[in-house]
Design a protein around this motif. Structure first.
Motif, PDB file in Angstrom:
ATOM      1  N   LEU A 100      -4.435  -2.763 -18.249  1.00  0.00           N
ATOM      2  CA  LEU A 100      -3.128  -3.030 -18.863  1.00  0.00           C
ATOM      3  C   LEU A 100      -2.889  -2.074 -20.023  1.00  0.00           C
ATOM      4  O   LEU A 100      -1.782  -1.546 -20.180  1.00  0.00           O
ATOM      5  N   ALA A 101      -3.933  -1.832 -20.830  1.00  0.00           N
ATOM      6  CA  ALA A 101      -3.795  -0.878 -21.936  1.00  0.00           C
ATOM      7  C   ALA A 101      -3.473   0.519 -21.412  1.00  0.00           C
ATOM      8  O   ALA A 101      -2.617   1.226 -21.965  1.00  0.00           O
ATOM      9  N   GLY A 374     -14.948   3.162   1.554  1.00  0.00           N
ATOM     10  CA  GLY A 374     -15.648   1.923   1.251  1.00  0.00           C
ATOM     11  C   GLY A 374     -14.847   1.024   0.341  1.00  0.00           C
ATOM     12  O   GLY A 374     -13.935   1.477  -0.364  1.00  0.00           O
ATOM     13  N   PRO A 375     -15.175  -0.279   0.312  1.00  0.00           N
ATOM     14  CA  PRO A 375     -14.364  -1.273  -0.402  1.00  0.00           C
ATOM     15  C   PRO A 375     -14.542  -1.232  -1.915  1.00  0.00           C
ATOM     16  O   PRO A 375     -15.525  -0.702  -2.438  1.00  0.00           O
ATOM     17  N   SER A 376     -13.565  -1.823  -2.612  1.00  0.00           N
ATOM     18  CA  SER A 376     -13.628  -1.970  -4.061  1.00  0.00           C
ATOM     19  C   SER A 376     -12.943  -3.276  -4.437  1.00  0.00           C
ATOM     20  O   SER A 376     -11.714  -3.332  -4.556  1.00  0.00           O
ATOM     21  N   VAL A 377     -13.738  -4.308  -4.607  1.00  0.00           N
ATOM     22  CA  VAL A 377     -13.187  -5.623  -4.951  1.00  0.00           C
ATOM     23  C   VAL A 377     -12.495  -5.578  -6.307  1.00  0.00           C
ATOM     24  O   VAL A 377     -11.431  -6.150  -6.508  1.00  0.00           O
ATOM     25  N   LYS A 378     -13.110  -4.881  -7.270  1.00  0.00           N
ATOM     26  CA  LYS A 378     -12.553  -4.816  -8.627  1.00  0.00           C
ATOM     27  C   LYS A 378     -11.156  -4.225  -8.628  1.00  0.00           C
ATOM     28  O   LYS A 378     -10.241  -4.742  -9.282  1.00  0.00           O
ATOM     29  N   ALA A 379     -10.955  -3.125  -7.885  1.00  0.00           N
ATOM     30  CA  ALA A 379      -9.652  -2.466  -7.871  1.00  0.00           C
ATOM     31  C   ALA A 379      -8.581  -3.373  -7.281  1.00  0.00           C
ATOM     32  O   ALA A 379      -7.460  -3.442  -7.793  1.00  0.00           O
ATOM     33  N   PHE A 380      -8.938  -4.098  -6.200  1.00  0.00           N
ATOM     34  CA  PHE A 380      -7.962  -4.962  -5.557  1.00  0.00           C
ATOM     35  C   PHE A 380      -7.727  -6.252  -6.331  1.00  0.00           C
ATOM     36  O   PHE A 380      -6.852  -7.041  -5.966  1.00  0.00           O
ATOM     37  N   PHE A 381      -8.480  -6.473  -7.388  1.00  0.00           N
ATOM     38  CA  PHE A 381      -8.244  -7.605  -8.274  1.00  0.00           C
ATOM     39  C   PHE A 381      -7.415  -7.188  -9.485  1.00  0.00           C
ATOM     40  O   PHE A 381      -6.440  -7.843  -9.853  1.00  0.00           O
ATOM     41  N   VAL A 382      -7.798  -6.051 -10.088  1.00  0.00           N
ATOM     42  CA  VAL A 382      -7.205  -5.646 -11.362  1.00  0.00           C
ATOM     43  C   VAL A 382      -5.752  -5.210 -11.208  1.00  0.00           C
ATOM     44  O   VAL A 382      -4.864  -5.681 -11.938  1.00  0.00           O
ATOM     45  N   ILE A 383      -5.470  -4.317 -10.269  1.00  0.00           N
ATOM     46  CA  ILE A 383      -4.129  -3.734 -10.187  1.00  0.00           C
ATOM     47  C   ILE A 383      -3.060  -4.761  -9.796  1.00  0.00           C
ATOM     48  O   ILE A 383      -1.997  -4.804 -10.424  1.00  0.00           O
ATOM     49  N   LEU A 389       1.981  -9.575 -12.922  1.00  0.00           N
ATOM     50  CA  LEU A 389       2.130 -10.552 -13.996  1.00  0.00           C
ATOM     51  C   LEU A 389       2.432  -9.966 -15.374  1.00  0.00           C
ATOM     52  O   LEU A 389       2.927 -10.684 -16.229  1.00  0.00           O
ATOM     53  N   PHE A 390       2.138  -8.700 -15.616  1.00  0.00           N
ATOM     54  CA  PHE A 390       2.211  -8.238 -16.995  1.00  0.00           C
ATOM     55  C   PHE A 390       3.041  -6.987 -17.244  1.00  0.00           C
ATOM     56  O   PHE A 390       3.735  -6.901 -18.250  1.00  0.00           O
ATOM     57  N   ILE A 391       2.979  -6.002 -16.369  1.00  0.00           N
ATOM     58  CA  ILE A 391       3.508  -4.691 -16.734  1.00  0.00           C
ATOM     59  C   ILE A 391       5.020  -4.698 -16.936  1.00  0.00           C
ATOM     60  O   ILE A 391       5.541  -4.023 -17.816  1.00  0.00           O
ATOM     61  N   ASP A 392       5.760  -5.481 -16.133  1.00  0.00           N
ATOM     62  CA  ASP A 392       7.216  -5.508 -16.299  1.00  0.00           C
ATOM     63  C   ASP A 392       7.595  -6.022 -17.686  1.00  0.00           C
ATOM     64  O   ASP A 392       8.557  -5.538 -18.298  1.00  0.00           O
ATOM     65  N   PHE A 393       6.844  -7.007 -18.176  1.00  0.00           N
ATOM     66  CA  PHE A 393       7.118  -7.565 -19.497  1.00  0.00           C
ATOM     67  C   PHE A 393       6.921  -6.499 -20.575  1.00  0.00           C
ATOM     68  O   PHE A 393       7.799  -6.254 -21.407  1.00  0.00           O
ATOM     69  N   PHE A 394       5.767  -5.842 -20.561  1.00  0.00           N
ATOM     70  CA  PHE A 394       5.472  -4.839 -21.591  1.00  0.00           C
ATOM     71  C   PHE A 394       6.360  -3.604 -21.430  1.00  0.00           C
ATOM     72  O   PHE A 394       6.760  -2.993 -22.428  1.00  0.00           O
ATOM     73  N   ASN A 395       6.666  -3.237 -20.195  1.00  0.00           N
ATOM     74  CA  ASN A 395       7.531  -2.085 -19.964  1.00  0.00           C
ATOM     75  C   ASN A 395       8.914  -2.313 -20.562  1.00  0.00           C
ATOM     76  O   ASN A 395       9.494  -1.412 -21.189  1.00  0.00           O
ATOM     77  N   ALA A 396       9.453  -3.510 -20.372  1.00  0.00           N
ATOM     78  CA  ALA A 396      10.776  -3.813 -20.909  1.00  0.00           C
ATOM     79  C   ALA A 396      10.796  -3.710 -22.428  1.00  0.00           C
ATOM     80  O   ALA A 396      11.760  -3.211 -23.020  1.00  0.00           O
ATOM     81  N   VAL A 397       9.733  -4.163 -23.063  1.00  0.00           N
ATOM     82  CA  VAL A 397       9.663  -4.102 -24.525  1.00  0.00           C
ATOM     83  C   VAL A 397       9.615  -2.647 -25.001  1.00  0.00           C
ATOM     84  O   VAL A 397      10.317  -2.249 -25.945  1.00  0.00           O
ATOM     85  N   VAL A 398       8.793  -1.820 -24.324  1.00  0.00           N
ATOM     86  CA  VAL A 398       8.672  -0.409 -24.718  1.00  0.00           C
ATOM     87  C   VAL A 398       9.993   0.332 -24.495  1.00  0.00           C
ATOM     88  O   VAL A 398      10.446   1.102 -25.354  1.00  0.00           O
ATOM     89  N   ILE A 399      10.635   0.090 -23.340  1.00  0.00           N
ATOM     90  CA  ILE A 399      11.908   0.756 -23.047  1.00  0.00           C
ATOM     91  C   ILE A 399      12.949   0.388 -24.102  1.00  0.00           C
ATOM     92  O   ILE A 399      13.714   1.239 -24.568  1.00  0.00           O
ATOM     93  N   THR A 400      12.968  -0.879 -24.470  1.00  0.00           N
ATOM     94  CA  THR A 400      13.923  -1.336 -25.486  1.00  0.00           C
ATOM     95  C   THR A 400      13.716  -0.594 -26.801  1.00  0.00           C
ATOM     96  O   THR A 400      14.674  -0.186 -27.467  1.00  0.00           O
ATOM     97  N   GLY A 401      12.458  -0.386 -27.174  1.00  0.00           N
ATOM     98  CA  GLY A 401      12.166   0.358 -28.393  1.00  0.00           C
ATOM     99  C   GLY A 401      12.677   1.788 -28.314  1.00  0.00           C
ATOM    100  O   GLY A 401      13.284   2.292 -29.279  1.00  0.00           O
ATOM    101  N   PHE A 402      12.461   2.457 -27.182  1.00  0.00           N
ATOM    102  CA  PHE A 402      12.967   3.824 -27.025  1.00  0.00           C
ATOM    103  C   PHE A 402      14.484   3.863 -27.033  1.00  0.00           C
ATOM    104  O   PHE A 402      15.083   4.785 -27.608  1.00  0.00           O
ATOM    105  N   MET A 403      15.129   2.891 -26.390  1.00  0.00           N
ATOM    106  CA  MET A 403      16.590   2.852 -26.381  1.00  0.00           C
ATOM    107  C   MET A 403      17.143   2.722 -27.789  1.00  0.00           C
ATOM    108  O   MET A 403      18.088   3.434 -28.169  1.00  0.00           O
ATOM    109  N   ASN A 404      16.587   1.822 -28.570  1.00  0.00           N
ATOM    110  CA  ASN A 404      17.085   1.609 -29.922  1.00  0.00           C
ATOM    111  C   ASN A 404      16.868   2.847 -30.794  1.00  0.00           C
ATOM    112  O   ASN A 404      17.666   3.129 -31.701  1.00  0.00           O
TER     113      ASN A 404
END
Length: 407
Positions: A100-101, A374-383, A389-404
Motif C-alpha cells: 500500500l505504501a 510457479g505460484p506465489s500465494v503472497k502476491a495473489f493475497f497482497v495485490i 479495499l484501499f487504493i481508491d480511497f488513498f488515491n482520491a485523497v492524493v488527487i484532491t490535494g493536487f487539484m487544490n
C-alpha cells in the motif's frame, strides 16, 4: 445546429441502453475483453463518437441532465469509503502495508510527473494529473469521476484525456508486466518457492473481505432488511458528508463534494468493525457497481471528444513517460520493498498492471507469469487486498490535494 435536450428520465434511459450496447460489443471483440475495457466505456464512447460527428458537421449537439450524474458520483465514492477498513489493513500484515505504501508513493509520483511535464509542454498542469494517477492507478472509474472536476478547475479536455489515458494504461500495464518480472527473475536468480499451485487463489474485487479473519461479519445477502440497512448507511453517510463539506466551507476549508461522504463512510465502517457489527458488504458492492456503471455511461456520452485534439500531443508524451516511470518504480522500488525474492518479482509484475490499469490487469499479469514460473500465494493475497479495499480511497485523497494545489 440543433440542440437536443434530454431530461433525467431520457438521460438515464440512454445510459441504460449504452450499458447493453457496450457489453454486446465487448463480448464480440476479443481485444476489449482481453484488456478488461469496461462495457460502459465502450457504449459511452460509441455515443460520444456520434456526438462528435454531429458537432463537427454542425448538425446537432446534446444537452444532458447532469444532476443525476453528480449524485451517482457521491454514491460511488461513499461505497469506496465503506471499503476502507483499517482493521483489515492491520490483519493483512506487513506485506499489505508495504505494498500500500508503494502504491501510494507511485500515485504521488504519477501526478508530480504528469503535472510537471504538462507545464513544460505548455498545457494546464491538471491535464498531467488526468494522465497521472487519475487515469492510471485510478482507471476509467476515477477518470470519469475526476475528469469533469478537473475541467471545472480550468483543464479543458481533461475528461477525454483521462479516458484516453486510462485505456492506454490498461494495455501498457499488461504489456510491460511480464517482461519486468522475467528481467527481475533472471538478474536475481529467482525461483518459485514450490508452494502447491492449488493453494493459490485469485480473489476477486469485493469478495476478499468475507474471507479475511477478524472482519465484521457479512449481513445476509438476500434479505430485504439487509438491502434497507445498506441503503440507510449509504444515505446517512452522503447526507452527513455533505453537511461536513458545507460546514468546512463556511470555516474557510474547501473540499470536493465527494470527499465528505467518503470520509464519513470510512468512519462508519471502522466504528462497525470496532464493535464487531454486521456490514452489508455485498450490497455496498452492488450499489457501487451499478452507480459506477451508470456514471461511466453518462460521463462518456457527454464527453466532448473535439477538445481532446488540443492536448493529444502532450498527452502522448506524458503517457510514454508514465510507462517508463511505472517500469522503473516496479523494478527499483516495489521489488526491493517487497523483499527482493520471487514473490516480490511477481508483485512487481502485478504492480505494472495495477499502477497502469486496474486490479484485474494485475491479476492477469500475475496469472500469466506464475503459470510459467510457479505460484506465489503472497502476491495473489497482497495485490487484490490493496486494490479492492484501499487504493481508491488513498488515491482520491492524493488527487484532491493536487487539484487544490494546481487549480
Amino acid at each position: 445546429m440543433v440542440t437536443i435536450q434530454l431530461d433525467i428520465a431520457q438521460t438515464i434511459g440512454i445510459a441504460a441502453v449504452l450499458l447493453v450496447v457496450g457489453e454486446f460489443i465487448k463480448k464480440r471483440v476479443g481485444v476489449l475483453s482481453r484488456y478488461f475495457i469496461p462495457g460502459p466505456i465502450i457504449g459511452g464512447l460509441v455515443f460520444s463518437l456520434i456526438a462528435l460527428v454531429g458537432h463537427q458537421a454542425n448538425w446537432f449537439t446534446f444537452q444532458f441532465y447532469d444532476t443525476m450524474r453528480a449524485f451517482l458520483l457521491l454514491v460511488f465514492f461513499t461505497t469506496i469509503g465503506f471499503s476502507a477498513s483499517f482493521e483489515l489493513l492491520k490483519k493483512g500484515g506487513v506485506g499489505v502495508a508495504l505494498f500500500l505504501a508503494a502504491a501510494v508513493g507511485l500515485v504521488v509520483l504519477q501526478n508530480a510527473l504528469g503535472a510537471g511535464l504538462a507545464t513544460m509542454l505548455g498545457v494546464h498542469p491538471l491535464i498531467g494529473v488526468a494522465a497521472g494517477s487519475v487515469s492510471l492507478t485510478g482507471g476509467h472509474g476515477t477518470s470519469a469521476a475526476f475528469g469533469p472536476l478537473l475541467e471545472q478547475a480550468g483543464a479543458a479536455g481533461a475528461l477525454p484525456a483521462a479516458i484516453a489515458a486510462a485505456t492506454y494504461g490498461l494495455v501498457a500495464g499488461c504489456v510491460i508486466g511480464g517482461p519486468l518480472g522475467t528481467l527481475l527473475m533472471r538478474r536475481n536468480g529467482l525461483h518459485a518457492s514450490g508452494v502447491d499451485g492449488a493453494k493459490q487463489t485469485a480473489v476477486g474485487t469485493g469478495t476478499l473481505a468475507a474471507k479475511m479473519p477478524g472482519t465484521a461479519p457479512l449481513a445476509r445477502s438476500g434479505s430485504n432488511d439487509t438491502v434497507m440497512y445498506a441503503s440507510i448507511l449509504i444515505a446517512v453517510s452522503i447526507g452527513a458528508g455533505t453537511v461536513l463539506v458545507n460546514w468546512l466551507k463556511d470555516m474557510g476549508v474547501t473540499l470536493p463534494s465527494y470527499l465528505g461522504p467518503m470520509l464519513v463512510a470510512a468512519l462508519v465502517r471502522n466504528i462497525i468493525d470496532w464493535r464487531n457489527g454486521e456490514l452489508p458488504l455485498g450490497q455496498f458492492e452492488v450499489v457501487g457497481s451499478v452507480s459506477l456503471a451508470f456514471f461511466l455511461a453518462m460521463a462518456l456520452m457527454s464527453m466532448k471528444l473535439w477538445e481532446l485534439a488540443e492536448v493529444a500531443g502532450p498527452l502522448l508524451v506524458i503517457l510514454v513517460a508514465q510507462t517508463a516511470l511505472m517500469f522503473g518504480f516496479a523494478y527499483f522500488v516495489t521489488f526491493r520493498l517487497m523483499g527482493r525474492d520471487y514473490d516480490a518479482a511477481v508483485i512487481a509484475a502485478g504492480h505494472c498492471g495495477f499502477g497502469m490499469g486496474a486490479t484485474p490487469n494485475a491479476m492477469a499479469n500475475m496469472q500469466a507469469f506464475t503459470a510459467v514460473n510457479g505460484p506465489s500465494v503472497k502476491a495473489f493475497f497482497v495485490i487484490p487486498l490493496v486494490g479492492s479495499l484501499f487504493i481508491d480511497f488513498f488515491n482520491a485523497v492524493v488527487i484532491t490535494g493536487f487539484m487544490n494545489y494546481l487549480k
